[in-house]
Design an enzyme around this catalytic site. Structure first.
Site, PDB file in Angstrom:
ATOM      1  N   ASP A  26       5.153  -2.315   6.522  1.00 28.01           N
ATOM      2  CA  ASP A  26       3.937  -1.994   7.430  1.00 28.01           C
ATOM      3  C   ASP A  26       3.533  -3.366   8.108  1.00 28.01           C
ATOM      4  O   ASP A  26       2.832  -3.849   9.027  1.00 28.01           O
ATOM      5  CB  ASP A  26       2.975  -0.716   7.728  1.00 28.01           C
ATOM      6  CG  ASP A  26       2.276  -1.335   5.807  1.00 28.01           C
ATOM      7  OD1 ASP A  26       2.951  -1.972   5.516  1.00 28.01           O
ATOM      8  OD2 ASP A  26       1.674  -0.779   6.379  1.00 28.01           O
ATOM      9  N   CYS A  36      -3.897  -3.356  -1.931  1.00 29.69           N
ATOM     10  CA  CYS A  36      -3.896  -4.836  -2.742  1.00 29.69           C
ATOM     11  C   CYS A  36      -5.306  -5.559  -2.774  1.00 29.69           C
ATOM     12  O   CYS A  36      -5.975  -5.060  -2.087  1.00 29.69           O
ATOM     13  CB  CYS A  36      -2.692  -5.524  -1.256  1.00 29.69           C
ATOM     14  SG  CYS A  36      -1.143  -5.003  -1.281  1.00 29.69           S
ATOM     15  N   ASN A  94      -4.458  -6.232   3.500  1.00 31.05           N
ATOM     16  CA  ASN A  94      -4.279  -5.048   2.247  1.00 31.05           C
ATOM     17  C   ASN A  94      -4.717  -3.780   3.242  1.00 31.05           C
ATOM     18  O   ASN A  94      -5.463  -3.408   3.941  1.00 31.05           O
ATOM     19  CB  ASN A  94      -5.946  -5.743   1.403  1.00 31.05           C
ATOM     20  CG  ASN A  94      -6.531  -3.981   1.144  1.00 31.05           C
ATOM     21  OD1 ASN A  94      -5.616  -3.277   0.241  1.00 31.05           O
ATOM     22  ND2 ASN A  94      -7.709  -4.048   1.039  1.00 31.05           N
ATOM     23  N   GLY A 154      -9.196  14.662  -0.761  1.00 23.98           N
ATOM     24  CA  GLY A 154     -10.611  15.133   0.199  1.00 23.98           C
ATOM     25  C   GLY A 154     -11.312  14.069   0.446  1.00 23.98           C
ATOM     26  O   GLY A 154     -12.304  15.470   0.985  1.00 23.98           O
ATOM     27  N   ARG A 171      -0.099  -8.482  -4.585  1.00 26.70           N
ATOM     28  CA  ARG A 171       0.122  -7.001  -3.545  1.00 26.70           C
ATOM     29  C   ARG A 171       0.609  -5.648  -5.358  1.00 26.70           C
ATOM     30  O   ARG A 171       0.797  -6.627  -5.917  1.00 26.70           O
ATOM     31  CB  ARG A 171       1.972  -7.362  -3.969  1.00 26.70           C
ATOM     32  CG  ARG A 171       2.854  -6.443  -2.323  1.00 26.70           C
ATOM     33  CD  ARG A 171       3.995  -6.873  -2.488  1.00 26.70           C
ATOM     34  NE  ARG A 171       4.487  -5.810  -1.544  1.00 26.70           N
ATOM     35  CZ  ARG A 171       6.120  -5.646  -1.530  1.00 26.70           C
ATOM     36  NH1 ARG A 171       6.415  -6.670  -1.793  1.00 26.70           N
ATOM     37  NH2 ARG A 171       6.102  -4.556  -0.773  1.00 26.70           N
TER      38      ARG A 171
END
Length: 615
Positions: free
Chosen positions: A99, A2, A74, A364, A49
């Site tokens: 979370d 965010c 964020n 990666g 958000r």
């Protein structure tokens, strides 16, 4: 992922809304703000958000926990379920499945030490009403940005500098930052393009006292510089451990309440991430790569081969020239500061089209830094042999070698004239020839040099540490964050899991780099999933064909923007020297596309930020 915002400056509700709207692309699903007042201060918190976990409105931010904790956050905490279970046993309750609440509860339980419990990418600020303070932190490796303005009393923070910039009348452009940008190609932490705006360093937390205006930051994590934390097992045992860590790092990053895909270039790093993801995911994982039609720039065939082997649902995004040109025109809007890595353009193209199918993409990034993958590690290792020759003898050899007609020998001649191998490495990473400043030395004396000159480690480990603290943070993370968030796409990097970084730092050098076999252990784990012959080719970068474009389709644009008159608008550069280098690029006698791009980006940014004093 965010965008966050907060301030103790008395902006109006409309102004705060405008500040959030400026970076609404970071989080288009919900924009929220709250205002709080006490006898001693008034503050605003804001949030854009991008809904990833717990899509319900109950997880919108600013989010309240109990009655005295407010948070804007964020990023992602990948191990939040484990932390939540532990906190639940201690009596904490939760109203959401996100979370965000877990960060609040962890703060209440562990205090400032809560950050050491988090495995993730994050930048957050907690408003503690009882302690009258902000507590905030940035993740260990700097994946998520955190800018702040502090004038000794007032405090303002945001995910991007433009949110702070809007309506703030106390800003001036930093001439030192401009010269540093010309040297490094980016603006190193903790600097920003504005004098009074700084970046919180990776692996740091802070406390801001709302009553006194006092700001204090401290480091909570760093890579091991003592070289005492060594892996003592065998190479096979190291492979087993790395495979386990990689598998878990990818698995916890696959969790989301929205579609997830993988960036697949066909190189070692993205291929091992895709392999682990395909191994974890139920069904076909979606993979994405970019294709350029210009000769020498199309690596998509290698990605397709890996995708076919892993049986992924592969998507090849063809780079359209006009689309690329549009991104160049709007580059400053998303990157906010001058940023010279031209691979930002294909990164934005990749993110733009990937977002059409998924909201989270696994990348990666960080394999080269942790496992000695860059080309420069090979030549710096070879160049170290010359450093054993006494300096006066090297100077003589340098002058003699310079007379040779071969380009490679001329390069060797230049390097033999340096006093140390470290100074050669710094020279390869910087360019202070553009600046007319007399104190050029100050532009390369960054605090992170201590990792490069650390006598506890050998050369290859030192350059890897230095790149982890500089190139990865200043360049790669900035590029990926802005490119992905420009299109509201969350990018996650398993190889930046701090457990993998710490494990790689503990390994013997020969496990990573042996007889010119770079990323040795990472490759050997990969070959358990994808045939080795797929990677028997030179390492390729993520580039756009600017060299040709600047001589053809973009020639008029370059010559107009970077005319002598245009160059004179850039403070402190050697106009005649730069003009000469541009001319050489255009007539094909030299390849200076990186210099041209660096100056175009700076010129564009300065043009769109007229009115600020430069000092």
């Amino acid at each position: 992922m965010c965008g966050i915002y907060g301030s103790t400056i008395l902006y109006t509700e409309s102004q705060v809304k405008d500040k959030l709207q400026r970076t609404a692309f970071r989080g288009p699903d919900q924009m929220g703000s709250q205002f709080y007042k006490s006898d001693h201060y008034a503050i605003a918190l804001g949030h854009n958000r991008l809904s990833i976990i717990d899509l319900d409105a109950r997880s919108n931010q600013p989010l309240s926990y109990l009655e005295h904790i407010e948070i804007v956050f964020n990023g992602e905490i990948y191990n939040f379920k484990d932390i939540k279970e532990s906190l639940h046993k201690k009596g904490y309750t939760f109203k959401t499945t996100s979370d965000t609440e877990v960060i609040c509860a962890a703060y209440l339980e562990y205090g400032e030490d809560c950050v050491n419990h988090f495995n993730g990418m994050f930048a957050f600020v907690i408003y503690d009403k009882m302690k009258h303070q902000f507590f905030g932190a940035r993740d260990r490796l700097g994946q998520k940005p955190f800018y702040y303005y502090h004038n000794g009393k007032d405090f303002e923070f945001a995910s991007q500098v433009s949110s702070i910039q809007l309506y703030n009348n106390d800003l001036s452009i930093s001439e030192h930052a401009i010269h540093t940008y010309l040297t490094w190609g980016t603006i190193p932490d903790p600097l920003s393009i504005f004098n009074k705006i700084h970046k919180l360093l990776p692996g740091y937390s802070f406390i801001y006292d709302l009553k006194t205006g006092d700001f204090k930051s401290k480091r909570y994590w760093d890579i091991d510089t003592t070289n005492k934390n060594k892996f003592t097992g065998s190479y096979n045992e190291a492979q087993t451990e790395l495979k386990k860590l990689l598998s878990n790092a990818v698995k916890i990053r696959m969790f989301a309440d929205v579609p997830v895909g993988v960036f697949l270039s066909g190189g070692v790093d993205s291929s091992i991430v895709a392999a682990m993801a395909a191994n974890t995911y139920e069904g076909k994982i979606k993979t994405f790569s970019v294709k350029f039609n210009d000769k020498g720039f199309d690596e998509s065939v290698y990605a397709a081969k890996v995708a076919n082997h892993l049986q992924t649902e592969h998507n090849i995004i063809e780079c359209n020239y006009n689309e690329g040109l549009d991104l160049i025109d709007n580059f400053h809007h998303y990157y906010d500061e001058p940023f010279a890595d031209s691979s930002a353009i294909p990164s934005m193209l990749l993110a733009k089209h990937t977002k059409k199918q998924v909201t989270v993409a696994i990348s990666g990034d960080a394999g080269d830094e942790s496992f000695s993958g860059y080309h420069r590690y090979n030549w710096i290792n070879q160049g170290a042999m010359f450093m054993h020759i006494p300096y006066p003898v090297r100077l003589i050899l340098s002058k003699l070698t310079a007379l040779a007609p071969h380009y490679r020998l001329k390069i060797i001649s230049e390097y033999m004239a340096f006093r140390s191998i470290e100074s050669i490495y710094i020279d390869s990473m910087t360019d202070y020839s553009l600046s007319t400043r007399e104190d050029n030395k100050s532009l390369i004396e960054v605090n992170e040099l201590k990792y490069l000159i650390n006598k506890n480690k050998n050369l290859l480990e030192r350059v890897s540490d230095f790149d982890l603290k500089t190139y990865l943070n200043w360049d790669i993370n900035t590029k990926v964050d802005r490119a992905s968030m420009a299109y509201s796409l969350e990018a996650r990097a398993p190889l930046m899991d701090y457990r993998i970084v710490e494990f790689a730092r503990s390994l013997p050098t020969e496990f990573k780099f042996k007889r010119n076999n770079q990323k040795r252990i990472l490759k050997d784990v990969l070959y358990q999933f994808v045939p080795k012959q797929y990677f028997d080719r030179p390492k390729a970068g993520f580039a756009i064909p600017f060299e040709n474009w600047f001589r053809t389709d973009l020639k008029d644009y370059v010559l107009t923007e970077l005319s002598k008159e245009g160059l004179q608008e850039i403070p402190g550069i050697n106009v005649s020297d730069v003009t000469n280098r541009i001319t050489k690029h255009m007539n094909g006698s030299a390849n200076n596309y990186d210099l041209i791009w660096k100056l175009l980006v700076l010129k564009q940014w300065l043009k769109n930020n007229r009115g600020y004093e430069i000092r």
